[in-house]
Design a protein around this motif. Sequence first.
Motif, mmCIF file in Angstrom:
data_model
loop_
_atom_site.group_PDB
_atom_site.id
_atom_site.type_symbol
_atom_site.label_atom_id
_atom_site.label_comp_id
_atom_site.label_asym_id
_atom_site.label_seq_id
_atom_site.Cartn_x
_atom_site.Cartn_y
_atom_site.Cartn_z
ATOM 1 N N TYR A 130 10.375 -16.700 11.271
ATOM 2 C CA TYR A 130 11.279 -16.725 12.419
ATOM 3 C C TYR A 130 12.638 -16.114 12.050
ATOM 4 N N ALA A 131 13.143 -16.471 10.875
ATOM 5 C CA ALA A 131 14.461 -16.000 10.437
ATOM 6 C C ALA A 131 14.493 -14.496 10.150
ATOM 7 N N LEU A 132 13.338 -13.892 9.933
ATOM 8 C CA LEU A 132 13.302 -12.451 9.670
ATOM 9 C C LEU A 132 13.764 -11.629 10.865
ATOM 10 N N ASN A 133 13.673 -12.196 12.049
ATOM 11 C CA ASN A 133 14.072 -11.519 13.285
ATOM 12 C C ASN A 133 13.467 -10.112 13.345
ATOM 13 N N MET A 134 12.147 -10.085 13.370
ATOM 14 C CA MET A 134 11.415 -8.823 13.337
ATOM 15 C C MET A 134 11.776 -7.909 14.511
ATOM 16 N N GLU A 135 12.067 -8.481 15.643
ATOM 17 C CA GLU A 135 12.422 -7.668 16.806
ATOM 18 C C GLU A 135 13.648 -6.806 16.498
ATOM 19 N N LYS A 136 14.639 -7.410 15.894
ATOM 20 C CA LYS A 136 15.863 -6.682 15.552
ATOM 21 C C LYS A 136 15.576 -5.608 14.500
ATOM 22 N N ARG A 137 14.770 -5.931 13.496
ATOM 23 C CA ARG A 137 14.416 -4.954 12.456
ATOM 24 C C ARG A 137 13.691 -3.750 13.065
ATOM 25 N N ILE A 138 12.737 -4.024 13.930
ATOM 26 C CA ILE A 138 11.946 -2.949 14.535
ATOM 27 C C ILE A 138 12.820 -2.105 15.463
ATOM 28 N N ASP A 139 13.656 -2.763 16.258
ATOM 29 C CA ASP A 139 14.546 -2.028 17.160
ATOM 30 C C ASP A 139 15.491 -1.116 16.388
ATOM 31 N N SER A 140 15.988 -1.562 15.253
ATOM 32 C CA SER A 140 16.909 -0.715 14.478
ATOM 33 C C SER A 140 16.193 0.519 13.949
ATOM 34 N N ILE A 141 14.932 0.398 13.583
ATOM 35 C CA ILE A 141 14.165 1.565 13.131
ATOM 36 C C ILE A 141 13.908 2.503 14.297
ATOM 37 N N ARG A 142 13.540 1.952 15.435
ATOM 38 C CA ARG A 142 13.290 2.788 16.619
ATOM 39 C C ARG A 142 14.573 3.503 17.057
ATOM 40 N N ASP A 143 15.683 2.764 17.062
ATOM 41 C CA ASP A 143 16.974 3.362 17.461
ATOM 42 C C ASP A 143 17.386 4.476 16.506
ATOM 43 N N PHE A 144 17.182 4.273 15.220
ATOM 44 C CA PHE A 144 17.543 5.246 14.216
ATOM 45 C C PHE A 144 16.783 6.557 14.420
ATOM 46 N N HIS A 145 15.507 6.456 14.760
ATOM 47 C CA HIS A 145 14.680 7.651 14.921
ATOM 48 C C HIS A 145 14.812 8.297 16.295
ATOM 49 N N HIS A 146 15.417 7.605 17.235
ATOM 50 C CA HIS A 146 15.662 8.223 18.558
ATOM 51 C C HIS A 146 17.000 8.947 18.593
ATOM 52 N N ASN A 147 17.842 8.684 17.614
ATOM 53 C CA ASN A 147 19.176 9.336 17.578
ATOM 54 C C ASN A 147 19.173 10.602 16.771
ATOM 55 N N ARG B 103 0.829 -1.217 0.000
ATOM 56 C CA ARG B 103 0.000 0.000 0.000
ATOM 57 C C ARG B 103 0.859 1.262 0.000
ATOM 58 N N ASP B 104 1.926 1.257 0.817
ATOM 59 C CA ASP B 104 2.782 2.437 0.934
ATOM 60 C C ASP B 104 3.913 2.455 -0.094
ATOM 61 N N ALA B 105 3.961 1.438 -0.955
ATOM 62 C CA ALA B 105 4.984 1.346 -2.009
ATOM 63 C C ALA B 105 6.399 1.427 -1.437
ATOM 64 N N VAL B 106 6.625 0.664 -0.352
ATOM 65 C CA VAL B 106 7.956 0.575 0.253
ATOM 66 C C VAL B 106 8.350 -0.897 0.339
ATOM 67 N N THR B 107 9.631 -1.144 0.482
ATOM 68 C CA THR B 107 10.094 -2.531 0.529
ATOM 69 C C THR B 107 10.486 -2.989 1.927
ATOM 70 N N ASP B 108 10.602 -2.046 2.848
ATOM 71 C CA ASP B 108 10.963 -2.382 4.227
ATOM 72 C C ASP B 108 10.175 -1.520 5.197
ATOM 73 N N LEU B 109 10.174 -1.925 6.433
ATOM 74 C CA LEU B 109 9.501 -1.147 7.469
ATOM 75 C C LEU B 109 10.141 0.229 7.607
ATOM 76 N N ASN B 110 9.332 1.191 7.991
ATOM 77 C CA ASN B 110 9.815 2.518 8.325
ATOM 78 C C ASN B 110 9.106 2.939 9.617
ATOM 79 N N SER B 111 9.462 4.087 10.138
ATOM 80 C CA SER B 111 8.903 4.486 11.436
ATOM 81 C C SER B 111 7.388 4.652 11.375
ATOM 82 N N LYS B 112 6.857 5.143 10.252
ATOM 83 C CA LYS B 112 5.403 5.298 10.125
ATOM 84 C C LYS B 112 4.720 3.938 10.235
#
Length: 160
Positions: free
Chosen positions: A143-160, A71-80
Amino acid sequence: MENLLTTLSSITTYTTKHGFADVCWHSLSRIIGSKDADMWTVKERDHFMMFTQFFIRCGEAVFTVRDALIRDAVTDLNSKLVTELVEPLDWLEEFNSALEFDELNETIDEYTEILLNIEKRMIESDVLEFAASHFKSFFLTVYALNMEKRIDSIRDFHHN
């Protein structure tokens, strides 16, 4: 590493969100109603119910995340999307943190064997084995996607 949309699209090619849930409920209800399950302890039945909940909710979450990426025409998660998709992403994070890979693999194999024993007389075993292989591949990929790590990296990026 492949982008998230490519990975999710590859494991959701053969069905829809509702079709996936229907097949899971049908298959898992056949397992719990089997003669093998009749011999399970209360703990084994609780374990099965936990996995059933994980399978259904995580499967639905995968479709929800995939659809939002499209829907958002993106290939990976973003903060939105991380903000918008709190509930499905929570399920995917919990899936990773609550399970060990070996436990997931063994459990899927155990339930698949029960299902194959039940269904073998009803449909061609090759078709069922293909479906079981796809089911296993679906959840091992999630399971291999390790969503927790992906989400944390987005959150960390936007908090810095």
